[in-house]
Design a protein around this motif. Structure first.
Motif, PDB file in Angstrom:
ATOM      1  N   ASP A  14       6.795 -16.307  -3.028  1.00  0.00           N
ATOM      2  CA  ASP A  14       6.034 -15.563  -2.024  1.00  0.00           C
ATOM      3  C   ASP A  14       4.888 -14.810  -2.701  1.00  0.00           C
ATOM      4  O   ASP A  14       5.002 -14.396  -3.860  1.00  0.00           O
ATOM      5  CB  ASP A  14       6.915 -14.551  -1.293  1.00  0.00           C
ATOM      6  CG  ASP A  14       7.890 -15.183  -0.323  1.00  0.00           C
ATOM      7  OD1 ASP A  14       7.798 -16.409  -0.082  1.00  0.00           O
ATOM      8  OD2 ASP A  14       8.758 -14.450   0.193  1.00  0.00           O
ATOM      9  N   TYR A  15       3.810 -14.619  -1.965  1.00  0.00           N
ATOM     10  CA  TYR A  15       2.665 -13.869  -2.468  1.00  0.00           C
ATOM     11  C   TYR A  15       2.800 -12.406  -2.054  1.00  0.00           C
ATOM     12  O   TYR A  15       2.993 -12.104  -0.873  1.00  0.00           O
ATOM     13  CB  TYR A  15       1.359 -14.405  -1.875  1.00  0.00           C
ATOM     14  CG  TYR A  15       0.990 -15.791  -2.311  1.00  0.00           C
ATOM     15  CD1 TYR A  15       0.136 -15.989  -3.390  1.00  0.00           C
ATOM     16  CD2 TYR A  15       1.454 -16.911  -1.636  1.00  0.00           C
ATOM     17  CE1 TYR A  15      -0.229 -17.263  -3.778  1.00  0.00           C
ATOM     18  CE2 TYR A  15       1.097 -18.197  -2.016  1.00  0.00           C
ATOM     19  CZ  TYR A  15       0.255 -18.358  -3.093  1.00  0.00           C
ATOM     20  OH  TYR A  15      -0.108 -19.622  -3.487  1.00  0.00           O
ATOM     21  N   LEU A  16       2.680 -11.496  -3.031  1.00  0.00           N
ATOM     22  CA  LEU A  16       2.698 -10.065  -2.759  1.00  0.00           C
ATOM     23  C   LEU A  16       1.484  -9.415  -3.409  1.00  0.00           C
ATOM     24  O   LEU A  16       0.944  -9.923  -4.386  1.00  0.00           O
ATOM     25  CB  LEU A  16       3.967  -9.416  -3.316  1.00  0.00           C
ATOM     26  CG  LEU A  16       5.295  -9.849  -2.708  1.00  0.00           C
ATOM     27  CD1 LEU A  16       6.438  -9.105  -3.395  1.00  0.00           C
ATOM     28  CD2 LEU A  16       5.323  -9.620  -1.220  1.00  0.00           C
ATOM     29  N   VAL A  17       1.097  -8.271  -2.861  1.00  0.00           N
ATOM     30  CA  VAL A  17       0.011  -7.468  -3.422  1.00  0.00           C
ATOM     31  C   VAL A  17       0.638  -6.180  -3.944  1.00  0.00           C
ATOM     32  O   VAL A  17       1.412  -5.530  -3.237  1.00  0.00           O
ATOM     33  CB  VAL A  17      -1.057  -7.171  -2.358  1.00  0.00           C
ATOM     34  CG1 VAL A  17      -2.091  -6.190  -2.878  1.00  0.00           C
ATOM     35  CG2 VAL A  17      -1.720  -8.459  -1.906  1.00  0.00           C
ATOM     36  N   ASP A  18       0.308  -5.827  -5.175  1.00  0.00           N
ATOM     37  CA  ASP A  18       0.819  -4.617  -5.809  1.00  0.00           C
ATOM     38  C   ASP A  18      -0.232  -3.515  -5.659  1.00  0.00           C
ATOM     39  O   ASP A  18      -1.188  -3.439  -6.427  1.00  0.00           O
ATOM     40  CB  ASP A  18       1.115  -4.896  -7.281  1.00  0.00           C
ATOM     41  CG  ASP A  18       1.708  -3.698  -7.998  1.00  0.00           C
ATOM     42  OD1 ASP A  18       1.886  -2.634  -7.369  1.00  0.00           O
ATOM     43  OD2 ASP A  18       1.984  -3.836  -9.207  1.00  0.00           O
ATOM     44  N   GLU A  19      -0.047  -2.665  -4.655  1.00  0.00           N
ATOM     45  CA  GLU A  19      -1.015  -1.608  -4.377  1.00  0.00           C
ATOM     46  C   GLU A  19      -1.117  -0.592  -5.514  1.00  0.00           C
ATOM     47  O   GLU A  19      -2.124   0.096  -5.638  1.00  0.00           O
ATOM     48  CB  GLU A  19      -0.666  -0.903  -3.064  1.00  0.00           C
ATOM     49  CG  GLU A  19      -0.960  -1.723  -1.826  1.00  0.00           C
ATOM     50  CD  GLU A  19      -2.445  -1.939  -1.574  1.00  0.00           C
ATOM     51  OE1 GLU A  19      -3.288  -1.198  -2.119  1.00  0.00           O
ATOM     52  OE2 GLU A  19      -2.767  -2.868  -0.801  1.00  0.00           O
ATOM     53  N   SER A  20      -0.105  -0.506  -6.358  1.00  0.00           N
ATOM     54  CA  SER A  20      -0.164   0.454  -7.465  1.00  0.00           C
ATOM     55  C   SER A  20      -1.188   0.049  -8.521  1.00  0.00           C
ATOM     56  O   SER A  20      -1.526   0.853  -9.386  1.00  0.00           O
ATOM     57  CB  SER A  20       1.219   0.630  -8.100  1.00  0.00           C
ATOM     58  OG  SER A  20       1.616  -0.541  -8.773  1.00  0.00           O
ATOM     59  N   THR A  21      -1.709  -1.175  -8.440  1.00  0.00           N
ATOM     60  CA  THR A  21      -2.719  -1.625  -9.405  1.00  0.00           C
ATOM     61  C   THR A  21      -4.146  -1.390  -8.904  1.00  0.00           C
ATOM     62  O   THR A  21      -5.098  -1.645  -9.628  1.00  0.00           O
ATOM     63  CB  THR A  21      -2.546  -3.123  -9.730  1.00  0.00           C
ATOM     64  OG1 THR A  21      -2.676  -3.884  -8.525  1.00  0.00           O
ATOM     65  CG2 THR A  21      -1.189  -3.388 -10.363  1.00  0.00           C
ATOM     66  N   ARG A  22      -4.291  -0.929  -7.682  1.00  0.00           N
ATOM     67  CA  ARG A  22      -5.625  -0.649  -7.127  1.00  0.00           C
ATOM     68  C   ARG A  22      -6.273   0.465  -7.934  1.00  0.00           C
ATOM     69  O   ARG A  22      -5.623   1.413  -8.340  1.00  0.00           O
ATOM     70  CB  ARG A  22      -5.515  -0.229  -5.666  1.00  0.00           C
ATOM     71  CG  ARG A  22      -6.851   0.075  -5.008  1.00  0.00           C
ATOM     72  CD  ARG A  22      -6.688   0.595  -3.589  1.00  0.00           C
ATOM     73  NE  ARG A  22      -6.009  -0.353  -2.728  1.00  0.00           N
ATOM     74  CZ  ARG A  22      -6.617  -1.361  -2.083  1.00  0.00           C
ATOM     75  NH1 ARG A  22      -7.906  -1.540  -2.221  1.00  0.00           N
ATOM     76  NH2 ARG A  22      -5.913  -2.161  -1.311  1.00  0.00           N
ATOM     77  N   SER A  23      -7.568   0.342  -8.175  1.00  0.00           N
ATOM     78  CA  SER A  23      -8.308   1.364  -8.921  1.00  0.00           C
ATOM     79  C   SER A  23      -9.453   1.882  -8.056  1.00  0.00           C
ATOM     80  O   SER A  23     -10.192   1.096  -7.462  1.00  0.00           O
ATOM     81  CB  SER A  23      -8.854   0.759 -10.212  1.00  0.00           C
ATOM     82  OG  SER A  23      -9.685   1.679 -10.865  1.00  0.00           O
ATOM     83  N   GLU A  24      -9.580   3.188  -8.001  1.00  0.00           N
ATOM     84  CA  GLU A  24     -10.656   3.806  -7.222  1.00  0.00           C
ATOM     85  C   GLU A  24     -11.931   3.943  -8.044  1.00  0.00           C
ATOM     86  O   GLU A  24     -13.029   3.856  -7.515  1.00  0.00           O
ATOM     87  CB  GLU A  24     -10.213   5.180  -6.708  1.00  0.00           C
ATOM     88  CG  GLU A  24      -9.009   5.131  -5.769  1.00  0.00           C
ATOM     89  CD  GLU A  24      -9.225   4.268  -4.535  1.00  0.00           C
ATOM     90  OE1 GLU A  24     -10.353   4.245  -3.998  1.00  0.00           O
ATOM     91  OE2 GLU A  24      -8.263   3.597  -4.126  1.00  0.00           O
ATOM     92  N   SER A  25     -11.782   4.196  -9.351  1.00  0.00           N
ATOM     93  CA  SER A  25     -12.953   4.384 -10.193  1.00  0.00           C
ATOM     94  C   SER A  25     -12.707   3.745 -11.557  1.00  0.00           C
ATOM     95  O   SER A  25     -11.907   4.274 -12.341  1.00  0.00           O
ATOM     96  CB  SER A  25     -13.227   5.873 -10.363  1.00  0.00           C
ATOM     97  OG  SER A  25     -14.370   6.063 -11.167  1.00  0.00           O
ATOM     98  N   PRO A  26     -13.348   2.638 -11.844  1.00  0.00           N
ATOM     99  CA  PRO A  26     -14.234   1.892 -10.960  1.00  0.00           C
ATOM    100  C   PRO A  26     -13.416   1.195  -9.867  1.00  0.00           C
ATOM    101  O   PRO A  26     -12.235   0.903 -10.065  1.00  0.00           O
ATOM    102  CB  PRO A  26     -14.876   0.852 -11.885  1.00  0.00           C
ATOM    103  CG  PRO A  26     -13.860   0.637 -12.959  1.00  0.00           C
ATOM    104  CD  PRO A  26     -13.159   1.968 -13.134  1.00  0.00           C
ATOM    105  N   PRO A  27     -14.043   0.944  -8.729  1.00  0.00           N
ATOM    106  CA  PRO A  27     -13.299   0.332  -7.629  1.00  0.00           C
ATOM    107  C   PRO A  27     -12.856  -1.090  -7.959  1.00  0.00           C
ATOM    108  O   PRO A  27     -13.666  -1.934  -8.338  1.00  0.00           O
ATOM    109  CB  PRO A  27     -14.299   0.339  -6.466  1.00  0.00           C
ATOM    110  CG  PRO A  27     -15.630   0.568  -7.079  1.00  0.00           C
ATOM    111  CD  PRO A  27     -15.428   1.220  -8.409  1.00  0.00           C
TER     112      PRO A  27
END
Length: 98
Positions: A14-27
């Protein structure tokens, strides 16, 4: 820090997205991966299109667009690997001579 999002059980592949890897700066967008396995803790081991494996933090199901982007990146990397393997094979046939 991103809190873990509720997520139903997902199966390997299954495909999942790991939101904890999102970066705001740099986006930077969060990483998308395929489930390798679910750990006893309820967290997931995910596999990036590059072959990198990590333990995900806050996961959600990937959208159709995110799944398609993962597959395109994986296909591109596979073409690059195939081209490099062909070049190495050619060099080996020539005995390393150009």
């Amino acid at each position: 820090m991103t809190e873990r999002m509720p997520c139903t059980a997902h199966a390997p592949g299954d495909y999942l997205v790991d939101e904890s890897t999102r970066s705001e700066s740099p986006p930077e967008p969060p990483w998308t991966g395929r489930v390798v396995r679910r750990l006893a803790t309820g967290r997931y081991r995910l596999l990036a299109e590059s072959g990198y494996e990590w333990t995900a933090g806050a996961v959600r199901a990937a959208t159709a667009q995110e799944r398609a982007a993962y597959q395109r990146a994986r296909d591109r990397l596979q073409r690059e690997r195939d081209a490099l393997a062909a070049q190495m094979e050619e060099l080996n046939r020539k005995g390393g001579r150009r």
